[in-house]
Structure formats: structure tokens, C-alpha cells
Design a protein around this motif. Structure first.
Motif, PDB file in Angstrom:
ATOM      1  N   SER A  29       0.965  -1.210  -0.017  1.00 23.84           N
ATOM      2  CA  SER A  29      -0.023  -0.004   0.182  1.00 23.84           C
ATOM      3  C   SER A  29       0.821   1.350  -0.125  1.00 23.84           C
ATOM      4  O   SER A  29       0.631   2.083  -0.758  1.00 23.84           O
ATOM      5  CB  SER A  29      -1.044  -0.204   1.233  1.00 23.84           C
ATOM      6  N   GLY A  30       1.873   1.368   0.913  1.00 24.80           N
ATOM      7  CA  GLY A  30       2.669   2.461   1.093  1.00 24.80           C
ATOM      8  C   GLY A  30       3.440   2.812  -0.323  1.00 24.80           C
ATOM      9  O   GLY A  30       3.699   3.713  -0.894  1.00 24.80           O
ATOM     10  N   GLY A  31       4.057   1.629  -0.772  1.00 24.92           N
ATOM     11  CA  GLY A  31       4.881   1.710  -2.052  1.00 24.92           C
ATOM     12  C   GLY A  31       3.935   2.170  -3.150  1.00 24.92           C
ATOM     13  O   GLY A  31       4.308   2.962  -4.088  1.00 24.92           O
ATOM     14  N   ALA A  32       2.795   1.360  -3.265  1.00 26.24           N
ATOM     15  CA  ALA A  32       1.777   2.060  -4.518  1.00 26.24           C
ATOM     16  C   ALA A  32       1.329   3.468  -4.257  1.00 26.24           C
ATOM     17  O   ALA A  32       1.251   4.083  -5.426  1.00 26.24           O
ATOM     18  CB  ALA A  32       0.497   0.926  -4.664  1.00 26.24           C
ATOM     19  N   PHE A  33       1.069   3.833  -3.019  1.00 28.71           N
ATOM     20  CA  PHE A  33       0.650   5.459  -2.748  1.00 28.71           C
ATOM     21  C   PHE A  33       1.797   6.231  -3.374  1.00 28.71           C
ATOM     22  O   PHE A  33       1.717   7.145  -4.118  1.00 28.71           O
ATOM     23  CB  PHE A  33       0.614   5.643  -1.404  1.00 28.71           C
ATOM     24  N   LEU A  34       3.183   5.982  -2.923  1.00 28.27           N
ATOM     25  CA  LEU A  34       4.296   6.648  -3.398  1.00 28.27           C
ATOM     26  C   LEU A  34       4.356   6.879  -4.801  1.00 28.27           C
ATOM     27  O   LEU A  34       4.601   7.777  -5.417  1.00 28.27           O
ATOM     28  CB  LEU A  34       5.408   6.055  -2.789  1.00 28.27           C
ATOM     29  N   THR A  35       4.241   5.596  -5.608  1.00 27.72           N
ATOM     30  CA  THR A  35       4.480   5.357  -6.873  1.00 27.72           C
ATOM     31  C   THR A  35       3.584   6.332  -7.616  1.00 27.72           C
ATOM     32  O   THR A  35       3.935   7.409  -8.563  1.00 27.72           O
ATOM     33  CB  THR A  35       3.932   3.956  -7.503  1.00 27.72           C
ATOM     34  N   ALA A  36       2.217   6.527  -7.110  1.00 27.03           N
ATOM     35  CA  ALA A  36       1.152   7.032  -7.841  1.00 27.03           C
ATOM     36  C   ALA A  36       1.294   8.488  -7.396  1.00 27.03           C
ATOM     37  O   ALA A  36       1.198   9.565  -8.466  1.00 27.03           O
ATOM     38  CB  ALA A  36      -0.444   6.856  -7.428  1.00 27.03           C
ATOM     39  N   ALA A  37       1.737   8.973  -6.193  1.00 22.01           N
ATOM     40  CA  ALA A  37       1.630  10.191  -5.968  1.00 22.01           C
ATOM     41  C   ALA A  37       3.060  11.113  -6.436  1.00 22.01           C
ATOM     42  O   ALA A  37       2.950  12.257  -7.193  1.00 22.01           O
ATOM     43  CB  ALA A  37       1.738  10.438  -4.348  1.00 22.01           C
ATOM     44  N   LEU A  38       4.195  10.385  -6.536  1.00 20.38           N
ATOM     45  CA  LEU A  38       5.221  10.972  -7.092  1.00 20.38           C
ATOM     46  C   LEU A  38       5.157  11.184  -8.543  1.00 20.38           C
ATOM     47  O   LEU A  38       5.412  12.166  -9.119  1.00 20.38           O
ATOM     48  CB  LEU A  38       6.633  10.165  -6.640  1.00 20.38           C
ATOM     49  N   ASN A  47       1.829   9.456 -16.319  1.00 23.14           N
ATOM     50  CA  ASN A  47       1.255   8.511 -16.769  1.00 23.14           C
ATOM     51  C   ASN A  47      -0.075   8.312 -15.866  1.00 23.14           C
ATOM     52  O   ASN A  47       0.148   7.629 -14.617  1.00 23.14           O
ATOM     53  CB  ASN A  47       2.179   7.301 -16.571  1.00 23.14           C
ATOM     54  N   ILE A  48      -1.238   8.279 -16.503  1.00 22.15           N
ATOM     55  CA  ILE A  48      -2.460   8.304 -15.733  1.00 22.15           C
ATOM     56  C   ILE A  48      -2.802   6.914 -15.377  1.00 22.15           C
ATOM     57  O   ILE A  48      -3.277   6.734 -14.378  1.00 22.15           O
ATOM     58  CB  ILE A  48      -3.602   9.011 -16.723  1.00 22.15           C
ATOM     59  N   ARG A  49      -2.505   5.745 -16.212  1.00 22.00           N
ATOM     60  CA  ARG A  49      -2.652   4.482 -15.778  1.00 22.00           C
ATOM     61  C   ARG A  49      -1.801   4.080 -14.487  1.00 22.00           C
ATOM     62  O   ARG A  49      -2.316   3.389 -13.564  1.00 22.00           O
ATOM     63  CB  ARG A  49      -2.252   3.526 -16.962  1.00 22.00           C
ATOM     64  N   ILE A  50      -0.295   4.527 -14.456  1.00 21.51           N
ATOM     65  CA  ILE A  50       0.217   4.531 -13.268  1.00 21.51           C
ATOM     66  C   ILE A  50      -0.561   4.853 -12.047  1.00 21.51           C
ATOM     67  O   ILE A  50      -0.540   4.562 -10.926  1.00 21.51           O
ATOM     68  CB  ILE A  50       1.840   4.971 -13.329  1.00 21.51           C
ATOM     69  N   ILE A  51      -0.672   6.413 -12.336  1.00 22.36           N
ATOM     70  CA  ILE A  51      -1.434   7.130 -11.050  1.00 22.36           C
ATOM     71  C   ILE A  51      -2.644   6.415 -10.700  1.00 22.36           C
ATOM     72  O   ILE A  51      -2.811   6.192  -9.439  1.00 22.36           O
ATOM     73  CB  ILE A  51      -1.753   8.541 -11.522  1.00 22.36           C
ATOM     74  N   ILE A 150       0.927  14.978  -1.025  1.00 27.79           N
ATOM     75  CA  ILE A 150       2.373  15.243  -0.329  1.00 27.79           C
ATOM     76  C   ILE A 150       2.510  14.615   1.107  1.00 27.79           C
ATOM     77  O   ILE A 150       2.934  13.835   1.733  1.00 27.79           O
ATOM     78  CB  ILE A 150       2.533  16.782  -0.157  1.00 27.79           C
ATOM     79  N   LEU A 151       0.928  14.745   1.935  1.00 30.84           N
ATOM     80  CA  LEU A 151       0.798  14.483   3.105  1.00 30.84           C
ATOM     81  C   LEU A 151       0.930  12.865   3.334  1.00 30.84           C
ATOM     82  O   LEU A 151       1.318  12.251   4.088  1.00 30.84           O
ATOM     83  CB  LEU A 151      -0.261  15.018   3.738  1.00 30.84           C
ATOM     84  N   ILE A 216      11.362   4.127 -17.386  1.00 29.50           N
ATOM     85  CA  ILE A 216      12.011   4.917 -16.124  1.00 29.50           C
ATOM     86  C   ILE A 216      11.608   3.982 -14.846  1.00 29.50           C
ATOM     87  O   ILE A 216      12.309   3.785 -13.983  1.00 29.50           O
ATOM     88  CB  ILE A 216      11.455   6.255 -15.926  1.00 29.50           C
ATOM     89  N   TYR A 217      10.387   3.524 -14.848  1.00 28.41           N
ATOM     90  CA  TYR A 217       9.871   2.702 -13.670  1.00 28.41           C
ATOM     91  C   TYR A 217      10.642   1.228 -13.433  1.00 28.41           C
ATOM     92  O   TYR A 217      10.960   0.871 -12.361  1.00 28.41           O
ATOM     93  CB  TYR A 217       8.357   2.272 -13.772  1.00 28.41           C
ATOM     94  N   LYS A 218      10.882   0.594 -14.602  1.00 27.55           N
ATOM     95  CA  LYS A 218      11.589  -0.441 -14.674  1.00 27.55           C
ATOM     96  C   LYS A 218      13.030  -0.365 -13.990  1.00 27.55           C
ATOM     97  O   LYS A 218      13.885  -1.002 -13.410  1.00 27.55           O
ATOM     98  CB  LYS A 218      11.930  -1.063 -15.944  1.00 27.55           C
ATOM     99  N   LYS A 219      13.701   0.971 -14.385  1.00 28.69           N
ATOM    100  CA  LYS A 219      15.074   1.302 -13.809  1.00 28.69           C
ATOM    101  C   LYS A 219      15.059   1.620 -12.392  1.00 28.69           C
ATOM    102  O   LYS A 219      15.842   1.073 -11.734  1.00 28.69           O
ATOM    103  CB  LYS A 219      15.549   2.463 -14.749  1.00 28.69           C
ATOM    104  N   ILE A 220      13.964   2.135 -11.882  1.00 35.04           N
ATOM    105  CA  ILE A 220      13.769   2.429 -10.517  1.00 35.04           C
ATOM    106  C   ILE A 220      13.734   1.182  -9.686  1.00 35.04           C
ATOM    107  O   ILE A 220      14.467   0.631  -8.668  1.00 35.04           O
ATOM    108  CB  ILE A 220      12.619   3.257 -10.163  1.00 35.04           C
ATOM    109  N   ASP A 221      12.883   0.226 -10.474  1.00 29.53           N
ATOM    110  CA  ASP A 221      12.737  -1.249  -9.797  1.00 29.53           C
ATOM    111  C   ASP A 221      14.027  -1.797  -9.625  1.00 29.53           C
ATOM    112  O   ASP A 221      14.256  -2.540  -8.702  1.00 29.53           O
ATOM    113  CB  ASP A 221      11.596  -1.860 -10.369  1.00 29.53           C
TER     114      ASP A 221
END
Lengths: 305, 186
Positions: A29-38, A47-51, A150-151, A216-221
Motif C-alpha cells: 500500500s505504501g509503495g503503491a501510494f508513493l508510486t502514484a503520488a510521485l 502516466n495516468i494509468r500508473i497514477i 504530499i501528506l 523509467i519505472y523499470k530502472k527504478i525497480d
């Protein structure tokens, strides 16, 4: 069980699979939220599908996790007492509030993202006057989108880290309480669980990203995978080998290391080099690895403490 | 000086009769299959003529630095003014965090209430009335003693002064208040 002459009554472990799954879901949950929010706040592609995927996974998985947690209580109907009896010295007591606030923010953010994509559709279709009204309120709420993102990001990091602190606070447990590189003031598990949470949450989000551009996401992973491999090497060197014995050893080497990290590492490198998409199987493996890590830590820690 | 209740176990005097186990069961109405205290056999170890067998009473060790009290999210586990670690059943939600923290496996989820349960030194039901815990009163071999060890005239304090006593798992720094005297154990 013969307490007169034999060994003492076989003790079963206090925390079992429900807790492992809960810790995993809180991390995802935390990881998915950060992925979307960032992505929402900083990505140029936006990328709207990621968000959307991340914003929906976050509240759903944390709420499922909390339900599991309540069911694991000896007295589920008394769960509210956690909110009125506070022990500031107890990590769990503090965590109750971090997770509650995060769940609320994740639900609000998910709602905002949902409203935005929904009202957008209605405007383009231009069906009814009522739809325009919904769109108008939707726009008002959209002004909350950034502050909530942000919060929520702060609390997402808090939630993911908390799952580690929850276990590392148990000073009598050799695996859970292990310090980072021997530095007594720095517990190891919050760091490991934070990295694993980011990795698993990102991976879970990518499963829903479809055919959009995600290099970019693959590189981050890939960075997360390498970080986690380094952390696990440190863990292996820091604790007794008995923690890696038997079934726990199988879960660690096969589930966490092979399926969760090594195979995804090579497949991701391969896909980046050859521009081939293997994102769904790779992400699924990373998620499974994250789950195995929580099982390994929760069970092995209690079995060989 | 504040009181500090403690239990002293003279291991060599224990004959493993389990009267303590049974006394605890009916004094505290502990559910079937669960125990606040039990006294398993340690051994037999070795080969004849160097055989060893003794019994070691297990229960809450009433730690001064109780890990269970520290982690409890609702303050249901607490230490009272007489140095006894107790559970306020009303506050307990049954999260089992204390059970993961206890190095002595002294705690369990009560099958009837769902709350955590453990030895209380019979504090509310006996010690308050000037009696000793049920296990101590019933002990056949006189292996158990109980009292305020801050009072040097108590039987418990006298035993500690006379013999070398040990605590279980001192490496965790829990500072237990259950002492084991192995004098005479081979």
C-alpha cells in the motif's frame, strides 16, 4: 504433551500468517501510494494509468490488511480500545495512528483520482447537466489533490517503515531486533521493509500499467532490487544461520532471493536491453518475493528467537 | 521502601509432583489445555551412573524491565506498585505483541476471554489477603517461597541471602523476580 515428564507444552507461535500478510499489504500500500503520488506530482509524462492503479491499490490493500489485523486479535470487537488507550512507548500504539491516518489519506487520494478520471469522461461525453455539476464539485476537490499526495506520501513512508519498527522493537528477538551493520541505534528491519515495500508497491502498480511507456519505472525497480540484495547480504551476515534453516531457508533462498530478486533482476536487464515487455511476470515475481520476505521474517524470528 | 514481591524456587527440593500446576489451574480457573505455570522435567540427561534429572517451574518471571509492558499498545500489561506484572483484561485487545516479546513464553491467549493471560503471583485473589500464591502454599516438597525481598526479614529474602540464586535468561536484561536456587542439584 506430557507436562509431568516430557517437555513443556509445545508452544505455537503468537503471530502467524495473518500478520505476515498484513505487514506485506501495508508495505504494498505504501509503495503503491508513493508510486502514484510521485508520478502525479513530478513526472513529465504524467502516466495516468500508473497514477490510477497506484491510487486504487493503496487504500484497497491497506484496508484489507487492517481487516486481517482485527481478525487476528484475541478480541476483535475490542479493537477500538487501541484508539483510546495509548502507550507512547509502544511502537504498535504509535503505529495504529500512523496507519489510520495513512488509510484515510489513501482513501481520499484514491477518491480524488477516481473523480478526476470519471468527471473527465462525463465532460467529453457531455451527457447531462447533472454530470457537469459533478464535474464542478470534482474540480473543487481537485485542489486538494496535491496536499493529499504530499501528506499521504509522508505517511506512506511512515507506514512502510512502521512495519519494520513493529518487529525491531521486540528487543528479545535475535532476528527482529538485529541492528544495521552493528550500529545499535539503527534497527535493520525498518530499512529492509521500506525498500521492499517500495519495490513491491511499485511492482504491483506496474501490473496495472498496461502497455504504457514505463522504462523509467523499470530502472527504478532495478535500483530497489539491487538495494534489497545488498541489504539481504548484510542480514545474512548479521544473524545466526539457524534463522535460515529448514522451511525458512527454502522460503528465503527460493522465494525471497531467487523468485523475488535474482530472476526479476536478470529479466528486467534483459527487457531493458531488448526492449521487450516482461513487466507482468517480473512484477508478479517481485510481489511474491515481498510476501515471502514477510513470511520469512515473521516466522523465522519467532521460531528461532 | 517499596515492596518487591518475588518467588524463590529451590530446584533440588522439587519432586515434580505437579501440585503447583494443579493448584494454579483451580485457583485461577485457567481453561483446558492452558497453564499459567507448569513444571517440566529437565532430563534425564547423561548415562548411568552420571544421570541428572530435575524439575524447573516455569511461569511469568515478573521482570523489573518487562518487555511485555514496554510493547503493550493499550497499557493492559502493567507493573503495579509492589513490582508485580499484571494484565488488565478489560484493556487487552489480544494483539499478542507481548507474547512475541516475552523471552520466557510465559503468556498465552486465554481461550475463554481472548485476552492475554499469565501468572499473576495470585496477586488480587491471595496476596492481597496476606496469603501466598496457590502454588507456593500447596508445594509438597517446600520448594517454593514467596515474599517481599525488600524486607530482609522475609523468608524469601533470607533464602536469597543464604544461597546463590540465578535468574532465567539474564542476557536479555529483563531482571526477573523469580529466582532459582540450584544448590544440591547434580
Amino acid at each position: 504433551m506430557d507436562i509431568t515428564w516430557g517437555v513443556s507444552a509445545s508452544h505455537h507461535l503468537p503471530w502467524h500468517w495473518l500478520i505476515a500478510v498484513y505487514l506485506f499489504l501495508a508495505g504494498v500500500s505504501g509503495g503503491a501510494f508513493l508510486t502514484a503520488a510521485l508520478t502525479d506530482m513530478y513526472s513529465k509524462d504524467h502516466n495516468i494509468r500508473i497514477i490510477r492503479t497506484g491510487a486504487y491499490i493503496a487504500p484497497v490493500s491497506i484496508i484489507i490488511g487492517l481487516v486481517l489485523l482485527v481478525f487476528d486479535l484475541g478480541r476483535p470487537l475490542h479493537f477500538w480500545k487501541l484508539l483510546i488507550n495509548v502507550n507512547a512507548g509502544s511502537v504498535m500504539s504509535i503505529g495504529v495512528f500512523i496507519i489510520s491516518i495513512f488509510s484515510g489519506l489513501a482513501a481520499v487520494y484514491g477518491g480524488i483520482v477516481w473523480l478526476a478520471s470519471n468527471s473527465g469522461k462525463r465532460i467529453t461525453k457531455g451527457v447531462h447537466a447533472a454530470a457537469d455539476e459533478i464535474a464542478a464539485t470534482g474540480k473543487g476537490i481537485q485542489s486538494l489533490r496535491k496536499p493529499v499526495a504530499i501528506l499521504g506520501s509522508l505517511f506512506a513512508v511512515g507506514t512502510a517503515t512502521y512495519t519494520g519498527f513493529l518487529l525491531s522493537a521486540v528487543t528479545t528477538n535475535g532476528l527482529w531486533h538485529v541492528p544495521f551493520l552493528g550500529i545499535q541505534a539503527v534497527p535493520f528491519l525498518p530499512i529492509l521493509f521500506l525498500v521492499s515495500a517500495m519495490s513491491a508497491g511499485l511492482a504491483a502498480t506496474l501490473i496495472g500499467a498496461g502497455k504504457s511507456e514505463i522504462t523509467i519505472y523499470k530502472k527504478i525497480d532495478l535500483v530497489f532490487i539491487v538495494l534489497e540484495l545488498i541489504l539481504l547480504a548484510i542480514l545474512y551476515a548479521s544473524i545466526k544461520s539457524v534463522f535460515f534453516s529448514g522451511t525458512m531457508g527454502t522460503i528465503f533462498w527460493l522465494g525471497v532471493v531467487a523468485i523475488g530478486l535474482v530472476v526479476p533482476f536478470f529479466l528486467t536487464v534483459y527487457s531493458l536491453a531488448k526492449h521487450k515487455s516482461v513487466v507482468v511476470p517480473v512484477s508478479a515475481m517481485i510481489v511474491v518475493g515481498g510476501l515471502c520476505l514477510r513470511f520469512f521474517v515473521v516466522y523465522s524470528g519467532q521460531m528461532f528467537k | 521502601m517499596a515492596k518487591q514481591y518475588a518467588m524463590i524456587v529451590q530446584v533440588a527440593k522439587c519432586i515434580g509432583c505437579q501440585a503447583c500446576t494443579v493448584a494454579c489451574k483451580f485457583q485461577n480457573e485457567v481453561p483446558d489445555g492452558q497453564y499459567r505455570t507448569k513444571t517440566p522435567a529437565i532430563g534425564p540427561k547423561g548415562t548411568y551412573p552420571n544421570l541428572s534429572l530435575f524439575f524447573e517451574k516455569e511461569a511469568c518471571q515478573m521482570c523489573k524491565n518487562a518487555p511485555c509492558v514496554k510493547v503493550c499498545p493499550t497499557r493492559a500489561s502493567y507493573k503495579n506498585e509492589d513490582g508485580v506484572v499484571l494484565v488488565d483484561v478489560d484493556k487487552c485487545v489480544g494483539c499478542k505483541y507481548c507474547m512475541t516479546a516475552c523471552p520466557y513464553d510465559a503468556r498465552f491467549t486465554n481461550a475463554k476471554t481472548g485476552a492475554v493471560d499469565k501468572c499473576s503471583f495470585c496477586y488480587e485473589i491471595r496476596v492481597g489477603n496476606g496469603q501466598k500464591p496457590a502454588c507456593v502454599s500447596t508445594c509438597v516438597g517446600g520448594a517454593l517461597e514467596f515474599g517481599n525481598i525488600n524486607d530482609s526479614n522475609s523468608d524469601a529474602a533470607k533464602l536469597l541471602a543464604k544461597y546463590k540464586a540465578q535468574v532465567r535468561k539474564p542476557e536479555f536484561g529483563t531482571i526477573p523476580n523469580v529466582y532459582y536456587i540450584y544448590e544440591g542439584v547434580k
